[in-house]
Scaffold this motif. Structure first.
Motif, short mmCIF file in Angstrom:
data_model
loop_
_atom_site.label_atom_id
_atom_site.label_comp_id
_atom_site.label_asym_id
_atom_site.label_seq_id
_atom_site.Cartn_x
_atom_site.Cartn_y
_atom_site.Cartn_z
N CYS A 145 0.43 105.60 51.79
CA CYS A 145 0.71 106.48 52.92
C CYS A 145 2.11 106.14 53.43
O CYS A 145 2.46 104.97 53.57
CB CYS A 145 -0.32 106.28 54.02
SG CYS A 145 -2.00 106.78 53.56
N ARG A 160 6.48 113.87 47.86
CA ARG A 160 5.54 112.82 47.42
C ARG A 160 5.69 112.45 45.96
O ARG A 160 5.53 111.29 45.58
CB ARG A 160 4.10 113.22 47.75
CG ARG A 160 3.58 114.47 47.10
CD ARG A 160 2.16 114.79 47.57
NE ARG A 160 2.14 115.17 48.97
CZ ARG A 160 2.10 116.45 49.39
NH1 ARG A 160 2.11 117.43 48.50
NH2 ARG A 160 2.06 116.74 50.66
N CYS A 264 -2.90 102.46 51.22
CA CYS A 264 -4.06 103.01 51.93
C CYS A 264 -5.18 103.45 50.99
O CYS A 264 -5.00 104.34 50.17
CB CYS A 264 -3.64 104.19 52.80
SG CYS A 264 -2.73 105.49 51.93
N LEU A 269 -7.32 106.73 55.93
CA LEU A 269 -6.68 107.93 56.47
C LEU A 269 -7.22 108.28 57.85
O LEU A 269 -6.48 108.68 58.75
CB LEU A 269 -6.85 109.11 55.51
CG LEU A 269 -6.32 108.94 54.08
CD1 LEU A 269 -6.29 110.28 53.36
CD2 LEU A 269 -4.94 108.29 54.05
N TRP A 284 3.08 111.97 58.47
CA TRP A 284 2.61 111.14 57.36
C TRP A 284 2.38 111.98 56.11
O TRP A 284 2.11 113.17 56.19
CB TRP A 284 1.29 110.46 57.74
CG TRP A 284 1.44 109.30 58.68
CD1 TRP A 284 1.34 109.33 60.04
CD2 TRP A 284 1.72 107.95 58.32
NE1 TRP A 284 1.54 108.06 60.56
CE2 TRP A 284 1.77 107.20 59.52
CE3 TRP A 284 1.91 107.29 57.11
CZ2 TRP A 284 2.01 105.83 59.54
CZ3 TRP A 284 2.15 105.92 57.12
CH2 TRP A 284 2.20 105.21 58.33
N VAL A 286 1.01 111.32 51.66
CA VAL A 286 0.29 110.42 50.76
C VAL A 286 0.80 110.61 49.33
O VAL A 286 0.98 111.75 48.88
CB VAL A 286 -1.23 110.69 50.79
CG1 VAL A 286 -1.98 109.64 49.93
CG2 VAL A 286 -1.76 110.68 52.21
N PHE A 356 -1.83 115.01 56.95
CA PHE A 356 -0.88 114.37 56.04
C PHE A 356 -0.07 115.40 55.26
O PHE A 356 0.17 115.26 54.07
CB PHE A 356 -1.63 113.42 55.09
CG PHE A 356 -2.23 112.24 55.78
CD1 PHE A 356 -1.55 111.04 55.88
CD2 PHE A 356 -3.48 112.33 56.37
CE1 PHE A 356 -2.09 109.95 56.53
CE2 PHE A 356 -4.05 111.24 57.03
CZ PHE A 356 -3.35 110.05 57.11
#
Length: 418
Positions: A145, A160, A264, A269, A284, A286, A356
């Motif tokens: 994360c 990401r 994470c 989460l 945030w 992931v 997220f």
């Protein structure tokens, strides 16, 4: 479940009911108790179970991690006070497999017929080959994360997939921490050295003890030393917020945006959402974790022999760990199933999380779960592991160098084992 960080026991007698909390018949209903640490998301499932079984009422006893596990040790030793169904976190499972005389062999009720339900390594954790101690709940395969806004402020990529390419391993993670700190000296790169250390360690097939004979190998296992020195090195450079997961300091650091990354598992989460609140929604994201996947968390539902209704207790545990219920828990609470048929389910794989940035958490955690391999936890793992965590804390508060902290952790671990 959510491997909440935790400690040991004596006052449990005052904190938990000592009268045998095995079920009693309340009128025409059979009363069952289930004891968990933290919230497993079971409240709606228990309500559903009671509707499906009108002759049964279920009480969920929830305690913090340490109180729960210390209490169980006391209850088993004294022979009373244990719930009918008791959750045990994975780090304690090796110890309780050795105390199987205190538990019901779930194979007696047909548990072996369910073996293919779980990932092979998960099933293996809950049995010694013949005796079935527990049925698996969730697992904690890892992702990373990260704060998109803080990465942008440091001139780092925010997409990401690009972040995953930036940090394919832990050496590149440490290098990125250097680059991040140069650009944003007021913000830390990681929440704590302990989180980085644990993530790295959980990617190794062995940690503190040898799988072959359970001998202590921490001081000569390169995986332990590498993880300690890399995470300790980051801490020594002031690149961690020294915020230990599941403490108020960690919650405040999340809310204030004090650090940019945290390894994470899926269950974390919800902790980030709760601590961050609406103000941090969308900040945030992931992505995949550096290195290979490792497991951080996961539990088993067991039935102590103290239960007055072991068959009914087993049926409850079996229902709560069935694929249908594991799927519901992931979609409602982000609790990652330990059953391949569930985490490969199209609805699970397609699941995203708007908090997220609509990250495809179902796909990310399912892929991580597929790569996951078990790591051996020794019988004294729960005793030794905290010593290394405390040592990393001493690096973070500048009272010891990495070398000094390592030497003291090894010494303390060896002293404990004597």
């Amino acid at each position: 479940m959510r491997t909440i960080v935790r400690r040991t026991a004596v006052v449990v007698a005052a904190l938990l009911p000592l009268a045998a909390c095995g079920p009693s018949d309340a009128g025409d209903k059979t009363k069952l108790t289930i004891a968990t640490f933290g919230e497993f998301g079971y409240a709606p499932l228990i309500a559903e179970y009671e509707k499906l079984h009108p002759d049964i009422t279920v009480q969920n006893r929830v305690a913090d991690f340490d109180t729960h596990h210390k209490g169980l040790a006391t209850q088993l030793a004294t022979g009373h006070g244990a719930a009918d169904v008791v959750a045990i976190e994975e780090q304690y499972i090796p110890r309780y497999r050795k105390a199987k005389d205190k538990f019901v062999d779930l194979a007696a009720y047909g548990a072996r017929d369910l073996e293919k339900q779980w990932a092979p390594w998960k099933w293996a954790q809950g049995t010694d080959g013949s005796f079935v101690l527990g049925l698996g709940t969730d697992m904690g395969s890892l992702a990373l994360c990260y704060r998109r806004d803080l990465f942008a402020a440091a001139g780092l990529p925010t997409d990401r997939d690009a972040v995953a390419k930036l940090m394919p391993d832990w050496d590149s993670y440490a290098a990125t921490a250097e680059a991040f700190t140069r650009k944003t000296p007021g913000v830390k790169f990681a929440d704590s050295a302990g989180t980085v250390y644990t993530a790295m360690l959980n990617q190794s097939p062995e940690n503190y003890f040898a799988a072959a004979d359970d001998s202590f190998i921490a001081d000569r296992n390169p995986s332990v030393r590498t993880a300690f020195y890399l995470s300790g090195g980051i801490a020594a450079k002031g690149q961690t917020a020294a915020a230990t997961t599941f403490t108020q300091d960690w919650n405040v650091a999340i809310k204030q945006g004090s650090f940019a990354t945290v390894a994470c598992p899926a269950w974390m989460l919800s902790q980030i959402k709760e601590a961050g609140g609406d103000a941090n929604k969308g900040k945030w994201d992931v992505t995949t974790v550096p290195g290979s996947s490792g497991n951080q968390g996961g539990s088993f539902l067991t039935v102590p022999k103290q239960s007055e209704h072991p068959k009914e207790a087993y049926e409850l545990a079996r229902w709560l760990t069935a694929p249908e219920q594991q799927k519901k828990l992931f979609l409602s609470d982000g609790i990652l199933p330990s059953e391949p048929s569930v985490y490969a389910d199209p609805q699970v794989v397609a699941h995203t999380d708007p908090y997220f940035g609509d990250a495809p958490i179902g796909r990310i955690f399912a892929a991580s779960a597929d790569k996951l391999r078990p790591n051996y936890r020794g019988l004294r793992d729960a005793d030794v592991r905290p010593e290394f965590g405390r040592a990393l804390g001493r690096i973070e508060d500048k009272t010891e160098t990495v070398d000094q902290a390592w030497a003291e952790a090894v010494q303390q671990a060896r002293a404990l084992l004597k």
